[in-house]
Design a protein around this motif. Structure first.
Motif, PDB file in Angstrom:
ATOM      1  N   ASP A  69       0.820  -1.208   0.000  1.00 45.26           N
ATOM      2  CA  ASP A  69       0.000   0.000   0.000  1.00 45.26           C
ATOM      3  C   ASP A  69       0.857   1.262   0.000  1.00 45.26           C
ATOM      4  O   ASP A  69       0.449   2.307   0.499  1.00 45.26           O
ATOM      5  N   ASN A  70       2.081   1.146  -0.536  1.00 47.84           N
ATOM      6  CA  ASN A  70       2.922   2.296  -0.890  1.00 47.84           C
ATOM      7  C   ASN A  70       3.579   2.999   0.300  1.00 47.84           C
ATOM      8  O   ASN A  70       3.658   4.220   0.343  1.00 47.84           O
ATOM      9  N   LYS A  71       4.082   2.228   1.250  1.00 46.41           N
ATOM     10  CA  LYS A  71       4.862   2.775   2.350  1.00 46.41           C
ATOM     11  C   LYS A  71       6.231   2.084   2.378  1.00 46.41           C
ATOM     12  O   LYS A  71       6.344   0.909   2.053  1.00 46.41           O
ATOM     13  N   ILE A  72       7.261   2.814   2.766  1.00 50.22           N
ATOM     14  CA  ILE A  72       8.615   2.267   2.848  1.00 50.22           C
ATOM     15  C   ILE A  72       9.056   2.251   4.303  1.00 50.22           C
ATOM     16  O   ILE A  72       9.065   3.286   4.978  1.00 50.22           O
ATOM     17  N   VAL A  73       9.388   1.069   4.799  1.00 51.87           N
ATOM     18  CA  VAL A  73       9.950   0.935   6.137  1.00 51.87           C
ATOM     19  C   VAL A  73      11.463   0.831   6.002  1.00 51.87           C
ATOM     20  O   VAL A  73      11.974   0.295   5.019  1.00 51.87           O
ATOM     21  N   TYR A  74      12.184   1.339   6.984  1.00 48.63           N
ATOM     22  CA  TYR A  74      13.643   1.342   6.897  1.00 48.63           C
ATOM     23  C   TYR A  74      14.218   1.430   8.312  1.00 48.63           C
ATOM     24  O   TYR A  74      13.508   1.742   9.287  1.00 48.63           O
ATOM     25  N   ALA A  75      15.508   1.157   8.438  1.00 49.95           N
ATOM     26  CA  ALA A  75      16.230   1.345   9.693  1.00 49.95           C
ATOM     27  C   ALA A  75      17.090   2.584   9.565  1.00 49.95           C
ATOM     28  O   ALA A  75      17.690   2.838   8.519  1.00 49.95           O
ATOM     29  N   SER A  76      17.146   3.380  10.638  1.00 53.24           N
ATOM     30  CA  SER A  76      17.917   4.620  10.591  1.00 53.24           C
ATOM     31  C   SER A  76      18.534   4.877  11.963  1.00 53.24           C
ATOM     32  O   SER A  76      17.929   4.577  12.994  1.00 53.24           O
ATOM     33  N   ARG A  77      19.719   5.446  11.953  1.00 49.54           N
ATOM     34  CA  ARG A  77      20.432   5.663  13.204  1.00 49.54           C
ATOM     35  C   ARG A  77      19.945   6.939  13.884  1.00 49.54           C
ATOM     36  O   ARG A  77      19.976   8.029  13.326  1.00 49.54           O
ATOM     37  N   VAL A 119      16.734   2.757  14.773  1.00 50.77           N
ATOM     38  CA  VAL A 119      15.298   2.647  15.000  1.00 50.77           C
ATOM     39  C   VAL A 119      14.621   2.360  13.669  1.00 50.77           C
ATOM     40  O   VAL A 119      15.251   2.439  12.606  1.00 50.77           O
ATOM     41  N   LEU A 120      13.337   2.039  13.709  1.00 50.58           N
ATOM     42  CA  LEU A 120      12.581   1.798  12.487  1.00 50.58           C
ATOM     43  C   LEU A 120      11.696   2.996  12.179  1.00 50.58           C
ATOM     44  O   LEU A 120      11.014   3.523  13.057  1.00 50.58           O
ATOM     45  N   GLY A 121      11.728   3.411  10.919  1.00 53.72           N
ATOM     46  CA  GLY A 121      10.878   4.485  10.450  1.00 53.72           C
ATOM     47  C   GLY A 121      10.039   4.028   9.268  1.00 53.72           C
ATOM     48  O   GLY A 121      10.400   3.077   8.568  1.00 53.72           O
ATOM     49  N   VAL A 122       8.927   4.708   9.052  1.00 56.98           N
ATOM     50  CA  VAL A 122       8.048   4.423   7.913  1.00 56.98           C
ATOM     51  C   VAL A 122       7.786   5.721   7.171  1.00 56.98           C
ATOM     52  O   VAL A 122       7.366   6.723   7.776  1.00 56.98           O
ATOM     53  N   ILE A 149       8.505   4.166  14.295  1.00 56.43           N
ATOM     54  CA  ILE A 149       7.582   3.154  14.818  1.00 56.43           C
ATOM     55  C   ILE A 149       8.165   2.340  15.962  1.00 56.43           C
ATOM     56  O   ILE A 149       7.448   1.557  16.580  1.00 56.43           O
ATOM     57  N   THR A 150       9.456   2.478  16.271  1.00 56.16           N
ATOM     58  CA  THR A 150      10.030   1.818  17.434  1.00 56.16           C
ATOM     59  C   THR A 150      10.648   2.872  18.345  1.00 56.16           C
ATOM     60  O   THR A 150      11.427   3.714  17.894  1.00 56.16           O
ATOM     61  N   LYS A 151      10.291   2.810  19.619  1.00 56.88           N
ATOM     62  CA  LYS A 151      10.798   3.773  20.583  1.00 56.88           C
ATOM     63  C   LYS A 151      11.306   3.076  21.845  1.00 56.88           C
ATOM     64  O   LYS A 151      11.583   3.722  22.846  1.00 56.88           O
ATOM     65  N   THR A 152      11.406   1.755  21.787  1.00 57.62           N
ATOM     66  CA  THR A 152      11.928   0.987  22.905  1.00 57.62           C
ATOM     67  C   THR A 152      13.438   0.880  22.780  1.00 57.62           C
ATOM     68  O   THR A 152      14.035   1.278  21.779  1.00 57.62           O
ATOM     69  N   GLY A 153      14.083   0.314  23.807  1.00 57.26           N
ATOM     70  CA  GLY A 153      15.523   0.136  23.766  1.00 57.26           C
ATOM     71  C   GLY A 153      15.942  -0.895  22.741  1.00 57.26           C
ATOM     72  O   GLY A 153      15.128  -1.650  22.203  1.00 57.26           O
ATOM     73  N   GLY A 154      17.228  -0.936  22.470  1.00 50.95           N
ATOM     74  CA  GLY A 154      17.748  -1.876  21.493  1.00 50.95           C
ATOM     75  C   GLY A 154      17.973  -1.234  20.147  1.00 50.95           C
ATOM     76  O   GLY A 154      17.560  -0.106  19.881  1.00 50.95           O
ATOM     77  N   SER A 155      18.648  -1.978  19.283  1.00 51.55           N
ATOM     78  CA  SER A 155      18.947  -1.510  17.933  1.00 51.55           C
ATOM     79  C   SER A 155      18.212  -2.394  16.938  1.00 51.55           C
ATOM     80  O   SER A 155      18.337  -3.632  16.972  1.00 51.55           O
ATOM     81  N   TRP A 156      17.462  -1.759  16.035  1.00 54.38           N
ATOM     82  CA  TRP A 156      16.601  -2.476  15.102  1.00 54.38           C
ATOM     83  C   TRP A 156      17.252  -2.559  13.733  1.00 54.38           C
ATOM     84  O   TRP A 156      17.841  -1.589  13.257  1.00 54.38           O
ATOM     85  N   GLU A 157      17.107  -3.728  13.098  1.00 51.38           N
ATOM     86  CA  GLU A 157      17.750  -3.958  11.805  1.00 51.38           C
ATOM     87  C   GLU A 157      16.817  -4.699  10.853  1.00 51.38           C
ATOM     88  O   GLU A 157      15.914  -5.422  11.271  1.00 51.38           O
ATOM     89  N   VAL A 204       8.264  -7.101  10.421  1.00 45.91           N
ATOM     90  CA  VAL A 204       9.132  -8.039  11.126  1.00 45.91           C
ATOM     91  C   VAL A 204      10.558  -7.517  11.021  1.00 45.91           C
ATOM     92  O   VAL A 204      10.970  -7.004   9.984  1.00 45.91           O
ATOM     93  N   ALA A 205      11.308  -7.618  12.125  1.00 43.60           N
ATOM     94  CA  ALA A 205      12.663  -7.062  12.141  1.00 43.60           C
ATOM     95  C   ALA A 205      13.474  -7.731  13.237  1.00 43.60           C
ATOM     96  O   ALA A 205      12.936  -8.347  14.158  1.00 43.60           O
ATOM     97  N   LYS A 206      14.784  -7.588  13.137  1.00 42.42           N
ATOM     98  CA  LYS A 206      15.685  -8.040  14.188  1.00 42.42           C
ATOM     99  C   LYS A 206      15.921  -6.901  15.167  1.00 42.42           C
ATOM    100  O   LYS A 206      16.042  -5.743  14.769  1.00 42.42           O
ATOM    101  N   CYS A 207      15.988  -7.237  16.457  1.00 44.17           N
ATOM    102  CA  CYS A 207      16.326  -6.256  17.468  1.00 44.17           C
ATOM    103  C   CYS A 207      17.427  -6.813  18.364  1.00 44.17           C
ATOM    104  O   CYS A 207      17.342  -7.968  18.807  1.00 44.17           O
ATOM    105  N   SER A 208      18.466  -6.005  18.594  1.00 47.56           N
ATOM    106  CA  SER A 208      19.586  -6.419  19.438  1.00 47.56           C
ATOM    107  C   SER A 208      19.711  -5.479  20.622  1.00 47.56           C
ATOM    108  O   SER A 208      19.531  -4.264  20.491  1.00 47.56           O
ATOM    109  N   SER A 209      20.030  -6.067  21.777  1.00 43.33           N
ATOM    110  CA  SER A 209      20.284  -5.280  22.976  1.00 43.33           C
ATOM    111  C   SER A 209      21.401  -5.965  23.746  1.00 43.33           C
ATOM    112  O   SER A 209      21.210  -7.055  24.299  1.00 43.33           O
ATOM    113  N   GLY A 210      22.570  -5.359  23.734  1.00 40.04           N
ATOM    114  CA  GLY A 210      23.721  -6.002  24.348  1.00 40.04           C
ATOM    115  C   GLY A 210      24.093  -7.256  23.583  1.00 40.04           C
ATOM    116  O   GLY A 210      24.213  -7.249  22.363  1.00 40.04           O
ATOM    117  N   SER A 211      24.225  -8.358  24.299  1.00 38.69           N
ATOM    118  CA  SER A 211      24.567  -9.628  23.661  1.00 38.69           C
ATOM    119  C   SER A 211      23.333 -10.412  23.230  1.00 38.69           C
ATOM    120  O   SER A 211      23.459 -11.479  22.631  1.00 38.69           O
TER     121      SER A 211
END
Length: 417
Positions: free
Chosen positions: A324-332, A338-341, A352-360, A372-379
């Motif tokens: 439906d014509n939206k682009i999701v992406y990861a941005s520092r 974080v994830l943006g749309v 769209i993500t405001k919790t801790g961790g790094s989204w990819e 759907v995305a990967k999220c990392s926090s520490g190890s």
């Protein structure tokens, strides 16, 4: 991030030798549907879903458990133990048939039945929940959402990653590739019958297609000199966008899958990565560092009419374009990604993500609502599903193996109602 990895490969390209998919739907079996109550409408700005109370399936505990799992995972209802929920769902198995009924505040919405013979409980449950959400929400733009699959990478040993698929609730995991090397960047063919991925070889990186069911047959799609990566097939299944480096420059190319004709789209000293297609197949988005930092660019499929996509933060990478014509992406933003749309229609951005961790590596779900995305926090890291409407986050997979690069299979479009 994968973009930085490609940049390292680009800098040492002369040493490249050293770096070594849909379920059958059951809707034809549905019968006895009658609509007696007006379904609830969930708008894209809501903070909460309508609630649903599942009375259970009498006569089949495995089916009962599977229906609960898909109701929880679909993201269109909030499953509750309160019988006074907005919706009430019940089911039973009798005479080789699965009967299920939906009510809204006690008023009948619909009744359906599915044959049990020849189908396992999870496929029956997915088809049942698909029916319930399709008949309840006009915003759901696809058919067979619960029956769709998610592909991802799992690292099982140093230097070894293979492709797996699972159901939308994280269960039913199956291994698709079995190589003693790196298989990364899975993407789906438009039919969702197979996955395309980058496989590392002793001489470079090749693009392979492997069926997700049956004999799991594979075929080589691209094996040009150097890098062959980031492959994405257009919605018509005719062309493949791919990142190549035949002349030691990492650029975007188009490969005609029928004629094998190859056309170069970019030609510069910058590094390109992560192409994805617009829903009509006329445009393409990709990452390039031509302005210094990696940014997302959108152009026609031939490279004309190029523009930089507005983004939150910096170092915008790994775009994915929804139906439906939206682009999701990861941005520092700060020290994490974080994830943006970005809504291509309204030309608006939101985080769209405001919790801790790094989204990819975000990828749109088949319903154009979830990501759907990967999220990392520490190890620790895992794969999660993010609701772009409500902001809710659901864990999908977390194992002892590093998981990454999820990709959600497409579904059939629904007719306009």
């Amino acid at each position: 991030m994968l973009f930085l990895f490609f940049k390292l490969i680009y800098k040492g390209l002369c040493n490249v030798k050293k770096i070594i998919a849909a379920s059958v739907l059951l809707f034809a079996a549905f019968s006895s549907f009658q609509l007696s109550a007006k379904p609830l409408v969930v708008e894209a700005s809501v903070k909460d879903n309508p609630t649903i109370y599942f009375k259970g399936v009498s006569g089949n505990e495995a089916l009962n458990s599977a229906v609960r799992s898909f109701l929880h995972a679909c993201g269109w209802f909030d499953l509750t133990a309160n019988p006074k929920a907005d919706y009430q769902l019940s089911g039973r198995v009798a005479g080789g048939v699965f009967f299920f009924n939906l009510t809204l505040g006690g008023a009948p919405v619909g009744s359906w039945q599915l044959p049990v013979s020849g189908y396992d409980e999870r496929r029956l449950a997915a088809a049942a929940v698909d029916t319930v959400i399709e008949k309840s929400f006009r915003e759901l733009k696809v058919r067979g959402f619960c029956s769709s699959k998610i592909a991802f990478c799992a690292q099982t040993a140093p230097g070894v990653r293979n492709i797996y698929v699972c159901d939308i609730d994280g269960r039913g995991t199956k291994q698709i590739t079995r190589f003693n090397t790196l298989c990364v960047e899975p993407s789906w063919t438009p039919s969702a019958s197979s996955v395309i991925y980058s496989k590392y070889t002793p001489t470079g990186i090749a693009v392979i297609e492997t069926e997700v069911s049956g004999a799991r047959r594979s075929r080589l799609l691209s094996a040009f000199k150097g890098i062959n990566a980031g492959a994405a097939v257009d919605p018509a299944g005719r062309r493949m966008a791919v990142i190549l480096s035949p002349d030691k420059r990492v650029d975007l190319y188009m490969l005609d899958l029928r004629t094998r004709n190859l056309r170069r789209v970019t030609r510069n000293k910058s590094v390109e990565a992560s192409p994805c297609w617009s829903p009509d197949g006329h445009k393409i988005a990709y990452v390039s560092d031509e302005t210094g930092n990696p940014r997302i660019f959108v152009s026609n499929a031939d490279g004309s009419a190029k523009m930089r996509l507005p983004s939150i933060g910096r170092d915008a990478v790994t775009p994915d374009w929804s139906g439906d014509n939206k682009i999701v992406y990861a941005s520092r933003v700060g020290g994490n990604y974080v994830l943006g749309v970005y809504d291509m229609t309204n030309q608006s951005n939101k985080q769209i993500t405001k919790t801790g961790g790094s989204w990819e590596s975000p990828a749109w779900a088949a319903d154009f609502r979830h990501v759907v995305a990967k999220c990392s926090s520490g190890s620790k890291s895992g794969i999660y599903v993010v609701d772009t409407w409500t902001g809710k986050i659901r864990p999908l997979l977390s194992t002892g193996y590093p998981l990454s690069m999820p990709a959600w299979a497409p579904c059939r479009r629904r007719a306009v109602r």
